[in-house]
Design an enzyme around this catalytic site. Structure first.
Site, PDB file in Angstrom:
ATOM      1  N   GLU A  42      13.532  -5.682   2.952  1.00 37.07           N
ATOM      2  CA  GLU A  42      12.469  -6.696   2.927  1.00 37.07           C
ATOM      3  C   GLU A  42      12.180  -7.059   1.480  1.00 37.07           C
ATOM      4  O   GLU A  42      11.851  -6.190   0.674  1.00 37.07           O
ATOM      5  CB  GLU A  42      11.204  -6.137   3.587  1.00 37.07           C
ATOM      6  CG  GLU A  42       9.990  -7.040   3.478  1.00 37.07           C
ATOM      7  CD  GLU A  42       8.718  -6.351   3.948  1.00 37.07           C
ATOM      8  OE1 GLU A  42       7.647  -6.636   3.378  1.00 37.07           O
ATOM      9  OE2 GLU A  42       8.789  -5.508   4.876  1.00 37.07           O
ATOM     10  N   ARG A  46       6.151 -11.637  -3.831  1.00 37.99           N
ATOM     11  CA  ARG A  46       5.091 -11.340  -4.798  1.00 37.99           C
ATOM     12  C   ARG A  46       5.465 -11.753  -6.213  1.00 37.99           C
ATOM     13  O   ARG A  46       4.659 -11.626  -7.128  1.00 37.99           O
ATOM     14  CB  ARG A  46       4.778  -9.834  -4.799  1.00 37.99           C
ATOM     15  CG  ARG A  46       4.211  -9.302  -3.499  1.00 37.99           C
ATOM     16  CD  ARG A  46       3.856  -7.832  -3.655  1.00 37.99           C
ATOM     17  NE  ARG A  46       3.391  -7.248  -2.420  1.00 37.99           N
ATOM     18  CZ  ARG A  46       2.973  -6.001  -2.299  1.00 37.99           C
ATOM     19  NH1 ARG A  46       2.987  -5.195  -3.362  1.00 37.99           N
ATOM     20  NH2 ARG A  46       2.560  -5.534  -1.139  1.00 37.99           N
ATOM     21  N   THR A  69       5.352 -10.087   2.561  1.00 33.81           N
ATOM     22  CA  THR A  69       4.169 -10.668   1.915  1.00 33.81           C
ATOM     23  C   THR A  69       4.147 -12.187   2.116  1.00 33.81           C
ATOM     24  O   THR A  69       3.842 -12.945   1.207  1.00 33.81           O
ATOM     25  CB  THR A  69       4.091 -10.313   0.414  1.00 33.81           C
ATOM     26  OG1 THR A  69       4.518  -8.964   0.205  1.00 33.81           O
ATOM     27  CG2 THR A  69       2.654 -10.434  -0.104  1.00 33.81           C
ATOM     28  N   LYS A 129       2.986  -4.464  11.798  1.00 32.35           N
ATOM     29  CA  LYS A 129       3.009  -3.672  10.569  1.00 32.35           C
ATOM     30  C   LYS A 129       1.614  -3.061  10.381  1.00 32.35           C
ATOM     31  O   LYS A 129       0.631  -3.787  10.265  1.00 32.35           O
ATOM     32  CB  LYS A 129       3.359  -4.593   9.395  1.00 32.35           C
ATOM     33  CG  LYS A 129       3.184  -3.993   8.014  1.00 32.35           C
ATOM     34  CD  LYS A 129       3.539  -5.034   6.964  1.00 32.35           C
ATOM     35  CE  LYS A 129       3.310  -4.534   5.555  1.00 32.35           C
ATOM     36  NZ  LYS A 129       3.761  -5.493   4.539  1.00 32.35           N
TER      37      LYS A 129
END
Length: 209
Positions: A42, A46, A69, A129
Protein backbone atom coordinates in the site's frame (compact mmCIF):
# COMPACT_ATOMS: atom_id res chain seq x y z
CA UNK A 1 -18.64 -6.29 -10.22
CA UNK A 2 -16.01 -5.18 -7.70
CA UNK A 3 -13.42 -7.79 -6.76
CA UNK A 4 -13.11 -8.58 -3.05
CA UNK A 5 -10.04 -7.24 -1.28
CA UNK A 6 -9.01 -10.72 -0.10
CA UNK A 7 -8.60 -11.87 -3.70
CA UNK A 8 -6.64 -8.76 -4.64
CA UNK A 9 -4.21 -9.30 -1.77
CA UNK A 10 -3.52 -12.73 -3.26
CA UNK A 11 -3.95 -14.45 0.07
CA UNK A 12 -1.23 -12.43 1.77
CA UNK A 13 -1.86 -11.60 5.41
CA UNK A 14 0.86 -8.93 5.53
CA UNK A 15 0.24 -5.56 3.91
CA UNK A 16 3.35 -3.33 3.88
CA UNK A 17 2.25 0.30 4.25
CA UNK A 18 4.75 2.55 2.51
CA UNK A 19 5.33 6.28 2.83
CA UNK A 20 8.11 7.03 0.36
CA UNK A 21 9.52 10.59 0.46
CA UNK A 22 11.91 10.11 -2.47
CA UNK A 23 10.38 8.48 -5.56
CA UNK A 24 13.87 7.73 -6.88
CA UNK A 25 14.23 5.03 -4.21
CA UNK A 26 11.11 3.19 -5.32
CA UNK A 27 12.73 0.65 -7.63
CA UNK A 28 15.17 -0.61 -4.99
CA UNK A 29 12.42 -0.65 -2.37
CA UNK A 30 10.17 -2.70 -4.64
CA UNK A 31 12.98 -5.14 -5.35
CA UNK A 32 13.64 -5.56 -1.62
CA UNK A 33 9.99 -6.18 -0.81
CA UNK A 34 9.58 -8.65 -3.66
CA UNK A 35 12.81 -10.46 -2.71
CA UNK A 36 11.44 -10.78 0.83
CA UNK A 37 8.33 -12.49 -0.51
CA UNK A 38 5.83 -9.63 -0.38
CA UNK A 39 2.91 -10.01 -2.76
CA UNK A 40 1.20 -6.68 -2.15
CA UNK A 41 1.87 -3.18 -0.86
CA UNK A 42 0.00 0.00 0.00
CA UNK A 43 1.49 3.32 -1.10
CA UNK A 44 0.20 6.14 1.08
CA UNK A 45 -0.82 9.39 -0.57
CA UNK A 46 1.03 11.42 2.06
CA UNK A 47 3.86 12.68 -0.10
CA UNK A 48 3.97 14.85 -3.25
CA UNK A 49 5.54 12.00 -5.22
CA UNK A 50 3.07 9.30 -4.17
CA UNK A 51 1.58 8.86 -7.65
CA UNK A 52 5.03 8.45 -9.15
CA UNK A 53 5.91 5.89 -6.48
CA UNK A 54 2.69 4.00 -7.19
CA UNK A 55 3.27 4.07 -10.94
CA UNK A 56 6.84 2.77 -10.55
CA UNK A 57 5.75 -0.09 -8.30
CA UNK A 58 2.93 -1.02 -10.67
CA UNK A 59 5.31 -1.00 -13.64
CA UNK A 60 7.70 -3.31 -11.78
CA UNK A 61 5.03 -6.00 -11.90
CA UNK A 62 6.12 -8.01 -8.87
CA UNK A 63 3.53 -6.71 -6.40
CA UNK A 64 -0.18 -6.00 -6.25
CA UNK A 65 -0.14 -2.31 -5.37
CA UNK A 66 -2.86 -0.19 -3.79
CA UNK A 67 -3.22 3.39 -2.64
CA UNK A 68 -3.57 4.39 1.01
CA UNK A 69 -4.52 7.55 2.89
CA UNK A 70 -7.07 8.26 0.16
CA UNK A 71 -9.29 11.06 1.45
CA UNK A 72 -11.29 12.27 -1.57
CA UNK A 73 -13.00 11.08 -4.75
CA UNK A 74 -10.35 12.88 -6.78
CA UNK A 75 -7.53 11.03 -5.03
CA UNK A 76 -9.33 7.73 -5.60
CA UNK A 77 -9.70 8.49 -9.29
CA UNK A 78 -6.05 9.49 -9.65
CA UNK A 79 -4.87 6.43 -7.75
CA UNK A 80 -6.86 4.04 -9.92
CA UNK A 81 -5.78 5.86 -13.09
CA UNK A 82 -2.17 5.37 -11.96
CA UNK A 83 -2.72 1.64 -11.54
CA UNK A 84 -3.87 1.08 -7.94
CA UNK A 85 -5.61 -2.28 -7.57
CA UNK A 86 -7.26 -1.32 -4.28
CA UNK A 87 -7.90 1.78 -2.20
CA UNK A 88 -7.53 2.24 1.56
CA UNK A 89 -8.82 5.22 3.53
CA UNK A 90 -8.06 6.16 7.15
CA UNK A 91 -11.74 6.87 7.79
CA UNK A 92 -15.18 6.16 6.40
CA UNK A 93 -16.15 8.55 3.60
CA UNK A 94 -19.26 7.80 1.56
CA UNK A 95 -17.97 9.60 -1.55
CA UNK A 96 -14.70 7.66 -1.59
CA UNK A 97 -16.51 4.35 -1.12
CA UNK A 98 -19.06 5.16 -3.82
CA UNK A 99 -16.43 6.27 -6.34
CA UNK A 100 -14.33 3.16 -5.78
CA UNK A 101 -17.41 1.03 -6.37
CA UNK A 102 -18.04 2.92 -9.61
CA UNK A 103 -14.43 2.33 -10.65
CA UNK A 104 -14.66 -1.36 -9.79
CA UNK A 105 -11.83 -1.47 -7.27
CA UNK A 106 -11.96 -2.85 -3.72
CA UNK A 107 -12.07 -0.16 -1.05
CA UNK A 108 -11.13 -0.63 2.59
CA UNK A 109 -12.48 2.25 4.69
CA UNK A 110 -11.06 3.03 8.09
CA UNK A 111 -13.19 2.73 11.19
CA UNK A 112 -12.57 3.55 14.84
CA UNK A 113 -16.03 3.05 16.37
CA UNK A 114 -18.99 0.69 16.24
CA UNK A 115 -21.04 3.41 14.57
CA UNK A 116 -18.53 3.76 11.74
CA UNK A 117 -18.38 0.00 11.37
CA UNK A 118 -22.17 -0.17 11.06
CA UNK A 119 -22.06 2.48 8.32
CA UNK A 120 -19.36 0.56 6.47
CA UNK A 121 -21.25 -2.72 6.70
CA UNK A 122 -24.44 -1.04 5.52
CA UNK A 123 -22.55 0.18 2.47
CA UNK A 124 -21.38 -3.35 1.72
CA UNK A 125 -17.83 -2.95 3.03
CA UNK A 126 -17.31 -6.14 5.01
CA UNK A 127 -13.56 -5.67 5.32
CA UNK A 128 -12.48 -2.53 7.15
CA UNK A 129 -9.28 -0.96 8.37
CA UNK A 130 -9.15 -0.59 12.15
CA UNK A 131 -7.22 2.67 12.46
CA UNK A 132 -5.22 3.67 14.37
CA UNK A 133 -5.24 0.16 15.78
CA UNK A 134 -2.78 0.33 18.66
CA UNK A 135 -3.77 3.78 20.00
CA UNK A 136 -7.40 2.59 19.95
CA UNK A 137 -6.58 -0.38 22.17
CA UNK A 138 -5.10 -2.88 19.77
CA UNK A 139 -6.37 -6.43 19.78
CA UNK A 140 -8.72 -5.78 22.72
CA UNK A 141 -10.52 -3.11 20.70
CA UNK A 142 -10.63 -5.29 17.61
CA UNK A 143 -12.15 -8.18 19.54
CA UNK A 144 -14.68 -5.89 21.18
CA UNK A 145 -15.86 -4.75 17.74
CA UNK A 146 -15.74 -8.21 16.18
CA UNK A 147 -17.99 -9.76 18.83
CA UNK A 148 -21.26 -8.03 17.79
CA UNK A 149 -20.26 -7.89 14.11
CA UNK A 150 -19.09 -11.42 13.20
CA UNK A 151 -19.53 -10.66 9.50
CA UNK A 152 -16.75 -8.04 9.59
CA UNK A 153 -13.13 -8.71 8.73
CA UNK A 154 -10.37 -6.35 9.81
CA UNK A 155 -7.06 -5.06 8.52
CA UNK A 156 -5.65 -3.45 11.68
CA UNK A 157 -3.15 -0.69 10.90
CA UNK A 158 -1.54 2.09 12.89
CA UNK A 159 1.16 1.78 15.53
CA UNK A 160 1.58 -1.95 14.93
CA UNK A 161 5.10 -3.21 15.54
CA UNK A 162 6.79 -6.45 14.62
CA UNK A 163 6.24 -7.72 18.17
CA UNK A 164 2.45 -7.38 17.81
CA UNK A 165 2.19 -9.40 14.63
CA UNK A 166 1.62 -12.92 15.93
CA UNK A 167 -1.24 -12.01 18.24
CA UNK A 168 -3.08 -10.12 15.50
CA UNK A 169 -2.61 -12.89 12.96
CA UNK A 170 -3.98 -15.46 15.41
CA UNK A 171 -7.35 -13.71 15.56
CA UNK A 172 -9.90 -15.15 13.10
CA UNK A 173 -11.44 -11.72 12.47
CA UNK A 174 -8.16 -10.41 11.04
CA UNK A 175 -7.86 -10.70 7.27
CA UNK A 176 -4.42 -9.08 7.12
CA UNK A 177 -2.19 -6.79 9.15
CA UNK A 178 -0.99 -3.48 7.76
CA UNK A 179 2.17 -1.81 8.95
CA UNK A 180 5.39 -0.06 8.10
CA UNK A 181 7.75 -1.90 10.47
CA UNK A 182 9.45 -3.70 7.58
CA UNK A 183 10.13 -0.47 5.64
CA UNK A 184 10.31 2.43 8.05
CA UNK A 185 11.34 6.01 7.33
CA UNK A 186 14.72 5.22 8.90
CA UNK A 187 15.24 2.22 6.64
CA UNK A 188 14.46 4.33 3.59
CA UNK A 189 16.61 7.23 4.72
CA UNK A 190 19.59 4.92 5.25
CA UNK A 191 18.94 2.92 2.10
CA UNK A 192 18.92 -0.25 4.20
CA UNK A 193 17.24 -2.46 1.62
CA UNK A 194 18.85 -5.63 2.97
CA UNK A 195 17.08 -5.07 6.28
CA UNK A 196 13.81 -4.34 4.49
CA UNK A 197 14.16 -7.63 2.65
CA UNK A 198 15.00 -9.49 5.88
CA UNK A 199 12.10 -8.06 7.88
CA UNK A 200 9.67 -8.67 5.03
CA UNK A 201 10.76 -12.29 4.72
CA UNK A 202 10.49 -12.79 8.48
CA UNK A 203 6.98 -11.29 8.60
CA UNK A 204 5.78 -13.35 5.65
CA UNK A 205 7.19 -16.51 7.19
CA UNK A 206 5.33 -15.85 10.44
CA UNK A 207 2.07 -15.22 8.57
CA UNK A 208 2.15 -18.59 6.81
CA UNK A 209 0.37 -21.41 8.64
Amino acid sequence: MTTEIGSVLRGSRILPVLTVPDPDTTHRLTEALAAGGARCAEVTFRTPGAERVLATMVAHGGLTVGAGTVLTRDQAERAVATGARFVVSPGYDEDVVARCRELGVPVVPGIATATELMRALRAGCHTVKLFPAEPLGGLRMLRALAAPFPQARFIPTGGIENSHLDSYLADPAVLAVGGSWMATATHLERGDYAEIRRLTAESLDRSTP
